[in-house]
Design a protein around this motif. Sequence first.
Motif, mmCIF file in Angstrom:
data_model
loop_
_atom_site.group_PDB
_atom_site.id
_atom_site.type_symbol
_atom_site.label_atom_id
_atom_site.label_comp_id
_atom_site.label_asym_id
_atom_site.label_seq_id
_atom_site.Cartn_x
_atom_site.Cartn_y
_atom_site.Cartn_z
ATOM 1 N N VAL A 189 42.384 39.640 54.114
ATOM 2 C CA VAL A 189 42.243 40.574 53.001
ATOM 3 C C VAL A 189 43.554 40.708 52.239
ATOM 4 O O VAL A 189 43.578 40.710 51.004
ATOM 5 N N LYS A 190 44.656 40.793 52.967
ATOM 6 C CA LYS A 190 45.957 40.871 52.294
ATOM 7 C C LYS A 190 46.214 39.628 51.465
ATOM 8 O O LYS A 190 46.737 39.705 50.345
ATOM 9 N N LYS A 191 45.814 38.476 51.986
ATOM 10 C CA LYS A 191 45.986 37.221 51.258
ATOM 11 C C LYS A 191 45.155 37.237 49.981
ATOM 12 O O LYS A 191 45.609 36.808 48.901
ATOM 13 N N ALA A 192 43.927 37.758 50.086
ATOM 14 C CA ALA A 192 43.050 37.822 48.921
ATOM 15 C C ALA A 192 43.606 38.785 47.880
ATOM 16 O O ALA A 192 43.600 38.495 46.674
ATOM 17 N N LEU A 193 44.107 39.933 48.331
ATOM 18 C CA LEU A 193 44.644 40.922 47.404
ATOM 19 C C LEU A 193 45.948 40.458 46.774
ATOM 20 O O LEU A 193 46.230 40.766 45.617
ATOM 21 N N GLU A 194 46.745 39.707 47.521
ATOM 22 C CA GLU A 194 47.993 39.186 46.967
ATOM 23 C C GLU A 194 47.709 38.295 45.764
ATOM 24 O O GLU A 194 48.364 38.392 44.732
ATOM 25 N N GLY A 195 46.732 37.406 45.906
ATOM 26 C CA GLY A 195 46.388 36.528 44.798
ATOM 27 C C GLY A 195 45.871 37.310 43.609
ATOM 28 O O GLY A 195 46.203 37.024 42.461
ATOM 29 N N GLU A 196 45.076 38.346 43.870
ATOM 30 C CA GLU A 196 44.525 39.173 42.801
ATOM 31 C C GLU A 196 45.623 39.945 42.093
ATOM 32 O O GLU A 196 45.671 40.035 40.869
ATOM 33 N N GLU A 197 46.561 40.508 42.868
ATOM 34 C CA GLU A 197 47.604 41.341 42.288
ATOM 35 C C GLU A 197 48.651 40.516 41.562
ATOM 36 O O GLU A 197 49.200 40.933 40.547
ATOM 37 N N CYS A 243 33.926 37.130 51.076
ATOM 38 C CA CYS A 243 32.876 36.157 50.770
ATOM 39 C C CYS A 243 32.984 35.598 49.355
ATOM 40 O O CYS A 243 32.366 34.587 49.042
ATOM 41 N N ARG A 244 33.760 36.228 48.512
ATOM 42 C CA ARG A 244 33.956 35.676 47.174
ATOM 43 C C ARG A 244 35.081 34.642 47.233
ATOM 44 O O ARG A 244 35.829 34.571 48.212
ATOM 45 N N ARG A 245 35.214 33.838 46.195
ATOM 46 C CA ARG A 245 36.299 32.858 46.135
ATOM 47 C C ARG A 245 37.597 33.587 45.785
ATOM 48 O O ARG A 245 37.710 34.179 44.711
ATOM 49 N N ASN A 246 38.568 33.512 46.694
ATOM 50 C CA ASN A 246 39.857 34.165 46.514
ATOM 51 C C ASN A 246 40.931 33.104 46.281
ATOM 52 O O ASN A 246 41.149 32.232 47.117
ATOM 53 N N SER A 247 41.582 33.159 45.145
ATOM 54 C CA SER A 247 42.578 32.161 44.804
ATOM 55 C C SER A 247 43.966 32.569 45.279
ATOM 56 O O SER A 247 44.273 33.760 45.400
ATOM 57 N N PHE A 248 44.798 31.575 45.565
ATOM 58 C CA PHE A 248 46.198 31.802 45.916
ATOM 59 C C PHE A 248 46.990 30.549 45.551
ATOM 60 O O PHE A 248 46.426 29.584 45.044
ATOM 61 N N ASP A 249 48.293 30.600 45.762
ATOM 62 C CA ASP A 249 49.181 29.492 45.397
ATOM 63 C C ASP A 249 49.042 29.143 43.913
ATOM 64 O O ASP A 249 48.820 27.987 43.543
ATOM 65 N N GLY A 250 49.161 30.172 43.086
ATOM 66 C CA GLY A 250 49.112 29.949 41.650
ATOM 67 C C GLY A 250 47.753 29.545 41.118
ATOM 68 O O GLY A 250 47.665 28.956 40.037
ATOM 69 N N GLY A 251 46.705 29.831 41.865
ATOM 70 C CA GLY A 251 45.358 29.467 41.438
ATOM 71 C C GLY A 251 44.955 28.058 41.796
ATOM 72 O O GLY A 251 43.857 27.616 41.431
ATOM 73 N N ASN A 252 45.803 27.330 42.533
ATOM 74 C CA ASN A 252 45.503 25.950 42.913
ATOM 75 C C ASN A 252 44.773 25.831 44.245
ATOM 76 O O ASN A 252 44.418 24.719 44.655
#
Length: 294
Positions: free
Chosen positions: A71-79, A104-113
Amino acid sequence: MGAWLSSVVGSEGDGVGGLGDLPEGCIAEVLRRLDAPDICQLMQINRTFLDAGSSDFIWEEKLPKNYGYLVKKALEGEEKAEGLGANTEKLRAFVKKDVYALLCRRNSFDGGNKEFWLDKSTGGICMQISSKALSITGIDDRRYWNYIPIEESRFGAVAYLVQIWWLEVRGEIEFPFPEGTYSLFFRLHLGKPSKRLGRRSCITDNIHGWDLKPVRFQLSTLDGQQMQSKAYLAEPGVWSCHHVGDFVVNRSDEVTRVKFSLVQIDCTHTKGGLCVDSVLIEPKGLRQDNIYCA
């Protein structure tokens, strides 16, 4: 499922008791034994089912052990996308049903890559890694490679190989995957996708070199797991997922490090006309369509 609902819930005014007449706590105990999609459907029956289905203990059982980190990883990408800092208060405010929906949704990280999401059927993590997050030999030289925009890619663009002698595509990921067995794939396409008069087409003129030597795939993990496979690339105009191999995650409280590669370094001939879209990591057995195995 409709007939089953009618029989167990009962109808108002028919004088027949059903599941809908049970206390909320009993309904929650029944719901906890169902899959997430069935729970969500039953929650639409009435307010009692809605409240019962929102109980934390139901959804916590369906979450990975390390869901807090995910969840923290997902929120980091969102924030980061919103220009905000880490928001731990937002995490504390989530009920477990909302946590499950978030993962369950697609969570982006690493600059959206890169993206990850929770698979509802297995409870494992799926991940997709853009070609822009991979190390590709010669990618900065337009004589060899170009990034071309395309609607058929989740990331909006793919790496297109014009021509090269030494083909080498490498990548790695460090991520706390939940326990289980995972499969890794390269998503590839022979030919240059295009549109003509609004219809999908494929330019095949530049495809060459793939029938002379196979492409070799490899993956390895930090704990010593290694897998290799090879394949002759064929079927122009079709997106295919080439199976590299599987790896096992035994502990979800540790970061799993996976390295993977696609190479064809026989310099006796050139090859070209290949699109590299992404790398997919999924719970083993989840993908059934367009899989190529050595």
